[in-house]
Motif scaffolding. Structure first.
Motif, PDB file in Angstrom:
ATOM      1  N   ARG A  80       4.001   1.986  11.235  1.00 57.81           N
ATOM      2  CA  ARG A  80       3.824   3.202  10.446  1.00 57.81           C
ATOM      3  C   ARG A  80       2.425   3.797  10.670  1.00 57.81           C
ATOM      4  O   ARG A  80       2.223   4.988  10.544  1.00 57.81           O
ATOM      5  CB  ARG A  80       4.026   2.842   8.977  1.00 57.81           C
ATOM      6  CG  ARG A  80       3.715   3.924   7.987  1.00 57.81           C
ATOM      7  CD  ARG A  80       4.941   4.731   7.648  1.00 57.81           C
ATOM      8  NE  ARG A  80       4.700   5.556   6.480  1.00 57.81           N
ATOM      9  CZ  ARG A  80       5.197   6.784   6.333  1.00 57.81           C
ATOM     10  NH1 ARG A  80       5.960   7.294   7.257  1.00 57.81           N
ATOM     11  NH2 ARG A  80       4.942   7.475   5.261  1.00 57.81           N
ATOM     12  N   VAL A  81       1.462   2.943  10.989  1.00 60.01           N
ATOM     13  CA  VAL A  81       0.082   3.402  11.175  1.00 60.01           C
ATOM     14  C   VAL A  81      -0.212   3.534  12.676  1.00 60.01           C
ATOM     15  O   VAL A  81      -0.107   2.569  13.417  1.00 60.01           O
ATOM     16  CB  VAL A  81      -0.902   2.423  10.505  1.00 60.01           C
ATOM     17  CG1 VAL A  81      -2.345   2.831  10.763  1.00 60.01           C
ATOM     18  CG2 VAL A  81      -0.633   2.361   9.007  1.00 60.01           C
ATOM     19  N   LEU A 106       0.878  -1.180   0.000  1.00 63.27           N
ATOM     20  CA  LEU A 106       0.000   0.000   0.000  1.00 63.27           C
ATOM     21  C   LEU A 106       0.912   1.225   0.000  1.00 63.27           C
ATOM     22  O   LEU A 106       1.935   1.229   0.690  1.00 63.27           O
ATOM     23  CB  LEU A 106      -0.858   0.051   1.267  1.00 63.27           C
ATOM     24  CG  LEU A 106      -2.202  -0.652   1.283  1.00 63.27           C
ATOM     25  CD1 LEU A 106      -2.843  -0.499   2.654  1.00 63.27           C
ATOM     26  CD2 LEU A 106      -3.145  -0.123   0.215  1.00 63.27           C
ATOM     27  N   PRO A 107       0.514   2.276  -0.747  1.00 64.90           N
ATOM     28  CA  PRO A 107       1.424   3.427  -0.834  1.00 64.90           C
ATOM     29  C   PRO A 107       1.678   4.136   0.500  1.00 64.90           C
ATOM     30  O   PRO A 107       2.607   4.935   0.591  1.00 64.90           O
ATOM     31  CB  PRO A 107       0.730   4.368  -1.832  1.00 64.90           C
ATOM     32  CG  PRO A 107      -0.615   3.809  -2.076  1.00 64.90           C
ATOM     33  CD  PRO A 107      -0.640   2.390  -1.633  1.00 64.90           C
ATOM     34  N   VAL A 108       0.888   3.866   1.538  1.00 67.50           N
ATOM     35  CA  VAL A 108       1.172   4.501   2.836  1.00 67.50           C
ATOM     36  C   VAL A 108       2.424   3.915   3.498  1.00 67.50           C
ATOM     37  O   VAL A 108       2.971   4.516   4.417  1.00 67.50           O
ATOM     38  CB  VAL A 108       0.008   4.362   3.844  1.00 67.50           C
ATOM     39  CG1 VAL A 108      -1.169   5.193   3.414  1.00 67.50           C
ATOM     40  CG2 VAL A 108      -0.385   2.914   4.033  1.00 67.50           C
ATOM     41  N   PHE A 109       2.865   2.751   3.030  1.00 68.81           N
ATOM     42  CA  PHE A 109       4.012   2.135   3.697  1.00 68.81           C
ATOM     43  C   PHE A 109       5.316   2.607   3.092  1.00 68.81           C
ATOM     44  O   PHE A 109       5.589   2.395   1.911  1.00 68.81           O
ATOM     45  CB  PHE A 109       3.919   0.607   3.652  1.00 68.81           C
ATOM     46  CG  PHE A 109       2.830   0.100   4.526  1.00 68.81           C
ATOM     47  CD1 PHE A 109       2.923   0.248   5.903  1.00 68.81           C
ATOM     48  CD2 PHE A 109       1.688  -0.463   3.992  1.00 68.81           C
ATOM     49  CE1 PHE A 109       1.896  -0.185   6.731  1.00 68.81           C
ATOM     50  CE2 PHE A 109       0.666  -0.901   4.804  1.00 68.81           C
ATOM     51  CZ  PHE A 109       0.770  -0.753   6.174  1.00 68.81           C
ATOM     52  N   TRP A 121       6.338  -0.027  -0.147  1.00 66.25           N
ATOM     53  CA  TRP A 121       5.672   0.240  -1.434  1.00 66.25           C
ATOM     54  C   TRP A 121       6.668   0.634  -2.520  1.00 66.25           C
ATOM     55  O   TRP A 121       6.653   0.103  -3.620  1.00 66.25           O
ATOM     56  CB  TRP A 121       4.619   1.329  -1.232  1.00 66.25           C
ATOM     57  CG  TRP A 121       3.920   1.767  -2.481  1.00 66.25           C
ATOM     58  CD1 TRP A 121       4.138   2.916  -3.179  1.00 66.25           C
ATOM     59  CD2 TRP A 121       2.879   1.068  -3.184  1.00 66.25           C
ATOM     60  NE1 TRP A 121       3.297   2.987  -4.261  1.00 66.25           N
ATOM     61  CE2 TRP A 121       2.511   1.867  -4.299  1.00 66.25           C
ATOM     62  CE3 TRP A 121       2.222  -0.157  -2.988  1.00 66.25           C
ATOM     63  CZ2 TRP A 121       1.517   1.490  -5.200  1.00 66.25           C
ATOM     64  CZ3 TRP A 121       1.236  -0.533  -3.888  1.00 66.25           C
ATOM     65  CH2 TRP A 121       0.891   0.282  -4.982  1.00 66.25           C
ATOM     66  N   ARG A 131      -3.359  -2.902  -8.861  1.00 70.59           N
ATOM     67  CA  ARG A 131      -3.815  -1.636  -9.425  1.00 70.59           C
ATOM     68  C   ARG A 131      -2.621  -0.864 -10.002  1.00 70.59           C
ATOM     69  O   ARG A 131      -2.677  -0.309 -11.090  1.00 70.59           O
ATOM     70  CB  ARG A 131      -4.518  -0.818  -8.332  1.00 70.59           C
ATOM     71  CG  ARG A 131      -4.991   0.551  -8.759  1.00 70.59           C
ATOM     72  CD  ARG A 131      -6.115   0.466  -9.770  1.00 70.59           C
ATOM     73  NE  ARG A 131      -6.549   1.789 -10.185  1.00 70.59           N
ATOM     74  CZ  ARG A 131      -7.268   2.018 -11.277  1.00 70.59           C
ATOM     75  NH1 ARG A 131      -7.631   1.018 -12.055  1.00 70.59           N
ATOM     76  NH2 ARG A 131      -7.642   3.235 -11.582  1.00 70.59           N
ATOM     77  N   TRP A 132      -1.525  -0.870  -9.242  1.00 66.21           N
ATOM     78  CA  TRP A 132      -0.325  -0.165  -9.701  1.00 66.21           C
ATOM     79  C   TRP A 132       0.174  -0.765 -11.019  1.00 66.21           C
ATOM     80  O   TRP A 132       0.514  -0.044 -11.952  1.00 66.21           O
ATOM     81  CB  TRP A 132       0.770  -0.222  -8.629  1.00 66.21           C
ATOM     82  CG  TRP A 132       2.006   0.524  -9.033  1.00 66.21           C
ATOM     83  CD1 TRP A 132       2.282   1.843  -8.806  1.00 66.21           C
ATOM     84  CD2 TRP A 132       3.142  -0.010  -9.739  1.00 66.21           C
ATOM     85  NE1 TRP A 132       3.499   2.173  -9.324  1.00 66.21           N
ATOM     86  CE2 TRP A 132       4.053   1.066  -9.909  1.00 66.21           C
ATOM     87  CE3 TRP A 132       3.472  -1.268 -10.253  1.00 66.21           C
ATOM     88  CZ2 TRP A 132       5.286   0.904 -10.561  1.00 66.21           C
ATOM     89  CZ3 TRP A 132       4.684  -1.423 -10.909  1.00 66.21           C
ATOM     90  CH2 TRP A 132       5.576  -0.352 -11.057  1.00 66.21           C
ATOM     91  N   TRP A 142       4.239  -2.384  10.490  1.00 65.04           N
ATOM     92  CA  TRP A 142       2.868  -1.930  10.767  1.00 65.04           C
ATOM     93  C   TRP A 142       2.857  -0.696  11.652  1.00 65.04           C
ATOM     94  O   TRP A 142       1.862   0.003  11.738  1.00 65.04           O
ATOM     95  CB  TRP A 142       2.049  -3.043  11.430  1.00 65.04           C
ATOM     96  CG  TRP A 142       2.000  -4.302  10.640  1.00 65.04           C
ATOM     97  CD1 TRP A 142       2.488  -5.517  11.011  1.00 65.04           C
ATOM     98  CD2 TRP A 142       1.449  -4.487   9.331  1.00 65.04           C
ATOM     99  NE1 TRP A 142       2.281  -6.425  10.013  1.00 65.04           N
ATOM    100  CE2 TRP A 142       1.646  -5.831   8.968  1.00 65.04           C
ATOM    101  CE3 TRP A 142       0.814  -3.635   8.428  1.00 65.04           C
ATOM    102  CZ2 TRP A 142       1.230  -6.354   7.747  1.00 65.04           C
ATOM    103  CZ3 TRP A 142       0.399  -4.149   7.211  1.00 65.04           C
ATOM    104  CH2 TRP A 142       0.608  -5.493   6.884  1.00 65.04           C
ATOM    105  N   ARG A 191      -1.138  -7.226   0.573  1.00 64.69           N
ATOM    106  CA  ARG A 191      -2.188  -6.320   0.083  1.00 64.69           C
ATOM    107  C   ARG A 191      -2.105  -6.265  -1.444  1.00 64.69           C
ATOM    108  O   ARG A 191      -1.667  -5.285  -2.029  1.00 64.69           O
ATOM    109  CB  ARG A 191      -1.995  -4.933   0.690  1.00 64.69           C
ATOM    110  CG  ARG A 191      -2.945  -4.658   1.843  1.00 64.69           C
ATOM    111  CD  ARG A 191      -2.276  -4.243   3.084  1.00 64.69           C
ATOM    112  NE  ARG A 191      -1.544  -5.356   3.624  1.00 64.69           N
ATOM    113  CZ  ARG A 191      -2.063  -6.282   4.418  1.00 64.69           C
ATOM    114  NH1 ARG A 191      -3.303  -6.213   4.776  1.00 64.69           N
ATOM    115  NH2 ARG A 191      -1.349  -7.282   4.863  1.00 64.69           N
ATOM    116  N   ASP A 246      -4.331  -6.097  -3.786  1.00 68.20           N
ATOM    117  CA  ASP A 246      -5.227  -5.224  -4.559  1.00 68.20           C
ATOM    118  C   ASP A 246      -4.519  -3.975  -5.050  1.00 68.20           C
ATOM    119  O   ASP A 246      -4.627  -3.581  -6.202  1.00 68.20           O
ATOM    120  CB  ASP A 246      -6.424  -4.770  -3.703  1.00 68.20           C
ATOM    121  CG  ASP A 246      -7.327  -5.926  -3.359  1.00 68.20           C
ATOM    122  OD1 ASP A 246      -7.146  -6.996  -3.967  1.00 68.20           O
ATOM    123  OD2 ASP A 246      -8.192  -5.752  -2.489  1.00 68.20           O
ATOM    124  N   ALA A 247      -3.787  -3.321  -4.140  1.00 70.56           N
ATOM    125  CA  ALA A 247      -3.168  -2.047  -4.499  1.00 70.56           C
ATOM    126  C   ALA A 247      -2.011  -2.281  -5.477  1.00 70.56           C
ATOM    127  O   ALA A 247      -1.829  -1.516  -6.423  1.00 70.56           O
ATOM    128  CB  ALA A 247      -2.671  -1.332  -3.245  1.00 70.56           C
TER     129      ALA A 247
END
Lengths: 530, 343
Positions: free
Chosen positions: B272-273, B152-155, B294, B321-322, B270, B315, B317-318
């Motif tokens: 990071r969140v 996920l781009p947040v990581f 990411w 998508r990329w 994890w 993850r 899905d993301a």
């Protein structure tokens, strides 16, 4: 902004109250004006920027991050401001964070139109933590476990001034509170709040416990079961403050134009209802009042169904005169005189309970099993109105708690020091005859009333008698009985048992009692009084 | 002529190399397994034969007792060691080469070559330097089978030096307490210790009993960890001002009561969140991961430049998508038993 962001991060991860106080106090000491004042306002939810909303951030992000990737990220993180702070594209120049004061200035200057260009510029000047702090500050609702009271206590601790005085000055002032810091940090004279509708700290009582007092020295009043409020009128404005000093005027609009002269009054906010509480009558149970609490706007129906009034205990200031140094008897005389000038629709007087002696008073207290009465107050007749809890001046003599035997059903880990202990307990009563197969229904939750030694034993009991687990919760084999003390019990549609206890706590742990001898739910239902 | 890549088949229980009839990281016992690294969602006991790096085989012997004797007093399991860079010939004309993955001690990507086609199975990997294992090597290939734990781009894992500085600052601020670091027992714990030593922290580090043997194994493989002591051999007072390392599950456990008022830290991607850290009662989150973040995942896909990217777990899905947005063919494999370890 860098230090403010570090403070926010540290507070997010700190559970201990003392540690939070230390962190905030240290920040307030080390940070110059006006940054520390703005930070204080942000921490106590005192800032509002109408142009910056959660939807503003969402829209900005969808222009910068591919929408599917944004949605997947937002769903995983669970918080828009945090997701945005993590996903904001890193600018190609090094961060040049604004001061908190500059950031507040820029945010308040933004309009719905200009925010689309100005907020990105601001975000580009910050790193990920800074962006998080800025977005939280901008959209309000920090949700980092810092209450207004905690922020004030931290302020008092930072500059070694009495918290009562901080409370007194705080409410009359606007962020970033330069007068407050000048007084506390620089030793300037205190801010002038005489003509402001400012909060004055309450005088509080100690539990009476084993003390016996002479009624020649002490007067008795009922302790009404509403919420303690302070009604302040100054400069043509009336405000209602809660016990913690929060401004709850918006919740009780009917009280804002009924006080015709400048004054600071102390009383109990109650709701009129069919249930006739006390000998004066007219007060509904706390349950009825609960319908009114916590609302930002109040419907006409609410006002009609649950009309609020104040039962007066004391007068602190009256038409420019500070009465707090006077003995209680003198203040009481002024109160009895001024009640004549107040509308009966919204005010009455908490009457003095007459008794021959202490034993007689005890008898009267025993006879009062009324839901609007929590017990008795004993006030020293010659006591000035002193902020806080001073020994020997006021006592609260709560009526004895109600008791019921319940069975431990579920346990959950506590937080902070107790995070390795199962210290939060859900207990139930039998929904019928346990010997004919009746089930337990949960009736309440408690996490106090036991010693550290008992907690260790309870923790061991939970661990060795677990039958199932649901995340952080353990279900036990229902073999342990608690004698639970509580102040009252009310009908409740939100609970499966149909009732809700007030202030339940563990009174005794009945290691000896077999669970089938615990109480049935009918026993508890019979105690409902609303 | 068979269809392209029909010799390699992703199944729910692992990746099947058909001509050699062997499996990569199977989640149930098979006759012949090729194992990328020692974590439980990739390695397990019960196989007839395991092909892996010597370090991974040693880890499996320690964790899953693959060297145990049967009733007849024989070791039924056959361990086949392969060094990094070494190619072994499998039946059916398949060559397998073990290439460093940079994840944990012994971790490898497996490059498979057959009929002129190249397939890389990464297992888990990262692109950051790690003093406990050699770095990831990019292998050009036709099919790239990658993980996506932090897809996920947040990581974005920060430099580990920053996280070490955070840890040591906190340690210095509370000389009366200890800092308790929750870290996955295989890999993360030893990396954190090795990085602490690299940052100049040479005081004894205290260990939860469950970590002792793995640390010794790392030392036997040449990873220096400095002076390690067991919590169980020491008093509260001895551990004041010290760093204590335990598995994440012990952080809020009764075990931690024997420590001097610990500051609870956890080393994991994890962290990071914020909400993830709060859920675990963590006071000091350390964003340290042994997986690609990411930008590492997307950069690696670009560098490897395969015709197709297959995504095993995480993850997906993301990352799918990329790939779609960057005109790269990709598919997600539904793998069983791969889970978010406490990483």
């Amino acid at each position: 902004m860098k230090h403010f962001a570090a403070l926010i991060d540290a507070l997010v991860y700190t559970r201990s109250r003392n540690e939070k106080l230390r962190l905030i106090a240290e920040y307030l000491r080390a940070t110059p004006d006006p940054d520390r004042g703005w930070a204080l306002a942000a921490l106590s939810d005192g800032l509002d920027f109408p142009a910056v909303k959660s939807s503003t951030i969402r829209n900005l992000m969808k222009e910068r991050v591919e929408p599917v990737l944004w949605t997947l990220s937002r769903d995983f993180v669970g918080d828009t401001a945090e997701t945005a702070s993590l996903l904001w594209p890193a600018p190609d120049h090094p961060p040049s964070p604004p001061s908190v004061g500059e950031a507040v200035g820029l945010l308040s200057g933004m309009t719905r139109k200009s925010v689309q260009a100005e907020l990105p510029e601001l975000l580009d000047r910050l790193d990920a933590s800074g962006r998080y702090a800025l977005l939280k500050l901008a959209t309000g609702g920090m949700r980092i476990g810092v209450s207004g009271r905690l922020a004030k206590t931290a302020f008092a601790q930072a500059f070694d001034v009495p918290v009562e005085e901080v409370e007194e000055y705080w409410h009359g002032l606007d962020a970033p509170y330069p007068e407050l810091f000048a007084w506390a940090a620089e030793g300037e004279p205190p801010p002038d709040i005489d003509n402001l509708p400012a909060f004055r700290p309450f005088m509080l009582a100690h539990p009476l416990e084993e003390t016996v007092v002479d009624l020649a020295d002490y007067a008795a009043e009922w302790k009404w079961d509403g919420i303690r409020v302070q009604l302040v009128r100054a400069g043509e404005e009336t405000r209602v403050y809660s016990r913690s000093g929060d401004d709850i005027s918006a919740t009780f609009p009917e009280l804002l134009d009924v006080l015709p002269f400048p004054a600071v009054l102390d009383g109990e906010l109650l709701v009129r209802g069919a249930h006739q509480g006390g000998e004066e009558g007219g007060a509904a149970s706390f349950n009825a009042l609960q319908q009114r609490l916590g609302r930002k706007t109040v419907s006409r129906k609410m006002l009609a169904d649950y009309p609020a009034f104040v039962r007066l205990y004391d007068v602190l200031l009256l038409e420019g005169e500070d009465l707090r140094e006077l003995p209680w008897t003198a203040r009481r005389a002024r109160l009895e005189a001024l009640i004549e000038r107040l509308p009966e629709s919204h005010f009455d007087l908490s009457r003095v309970v007459e008794a021959r002696d202490f034993a007689h008073l005890a008898e009267i207290r025993e006879g009062a099993r009324d839901d609007a009465i929590e017990g008795l107050m004993l006030k020293r007749r010659d006591s000035a109105y002193v902020a806080g809890r001073r020994t020997g001046l006021w006592y609260k003599w709560k009526r004895d708690p109600l008791l019921v035997d319940c069975v431990l059903m579920y346990a959950q880990r506590g937080s902070g020091k107790r995070s390795s202990f199962y210290s939060d307990y859900t207990f139930g009563c039998w929904d019928g005859d346990p010997d004919s197969g009746a089930d337990l229904l949960p009736v309440g939750k408690a996490y106090s009333g036991f010693t550290d030694e008992e907690l260790k034993k309870l923790d061991r009991h939970v661990r060795s008698n677990t039958v199932d687990r649901f995340g952080p919760v353990r279900e036990t084999d229902k073999s342990l009985v608690f004698e639970v003390a509580f102040d009252s019990v009310h009908a409740s549609k939100r609970h499966k048992s149909g009732l809700a206890m007030r202030f339940p706590r563990i009174h005794r742990i009945r290691w000896d009692k077999p669970p089938h001898e615990a109480d049935r739910i009918e026993a508890l239902r019979a105690l409902i009084r609303d | 002529m068979p269809a392209p890549f029909s010799w390699i088949r992703p199944e729910p229980h692992g990746i099947h190399v058909v001509p050699a009839d062997c499996w990569i990281d199977p989640s149930r016992p098979v006759d012949k397994a090729l194992v990328t690294h020692g974590h439980a969602d990739h390695a397990r006991g019960g196989h007839g034969e395991t092909v892996a790096t010597p370090a991974t085989l040693a880890i499996m012997e320690l964790r899953y007792r693959t060297g145990a004797e049967d009733e007849a007093g024989e070791v039924p399991h056959r361990a086949v060691p392969v060094e990094y860079g070494e190619t072994i010939r499998l039946p059916g004309g398949v060559d397998a080469t073990y290439v460093p993955a940079g994840h944990v001690l012994g971790s490898a990507q497996i490059l498979l070559e057959h009929a002129g086609e190249r397939v890389v199975v990464t297992g888990d990997y990262k692109r950051r330097p790690d003093p406990t294992c050699p770095p990831f090597e990019v292998q050009p290939c036709d099919i790239f089978i990658t993980e996506a734990t932090f897809g996920l781009p947040v990581f974005c894992h920060p430099p580990i030096e920053d996280e070490m500085a955070k840890l040591l600052d906190r340690l210095a601020a509370y000389p009366e307490r200890c800092v308790l670091v929750g870290a996955y027992a295989l890999g993360k714990a030893q990396r954190v210790i090795a990085e602490l030593r690299r940052a100049g922290h040479d005081a004894p580090i205290y260990l939860h009993g469950a970590m002792e043997k793995m640390c010794r194994l790392y030392e036997e493989h040449g990873v220096e960890l400095g002076e390690l002591r067991l919590v169980s051999d020491h008093t509260k007072d001895q551990m004041r001002g010290a760093i204590v390392v335990c598995p994440p599950s012990a952080l809020n456990d009764r075990w931690s009561r024997r420590l001097p008022d610990p500051v609870t830290a956890m080393a994991s991607g994890w962290m990071r969140v914020r909400q993830r850290a709060r859920q675990r009662n963590v006071e000091l989150p350390l964003v340290i991961s042994d997986h690609a973040d990411w930008s590492e995942l997307t950069r690696t896909i670009d560098e490897v430049d395969a015709q197709e990217t297959w995504i095993t777990h995480g993850r997906e899905d993301a990352l799918l998508r990329w790939c779609q947005l960057h005109q790269r063919r990709a598919r997600a494999l539904a793998m069983v038993g791969r889970e978010d370890e406490d990483d």
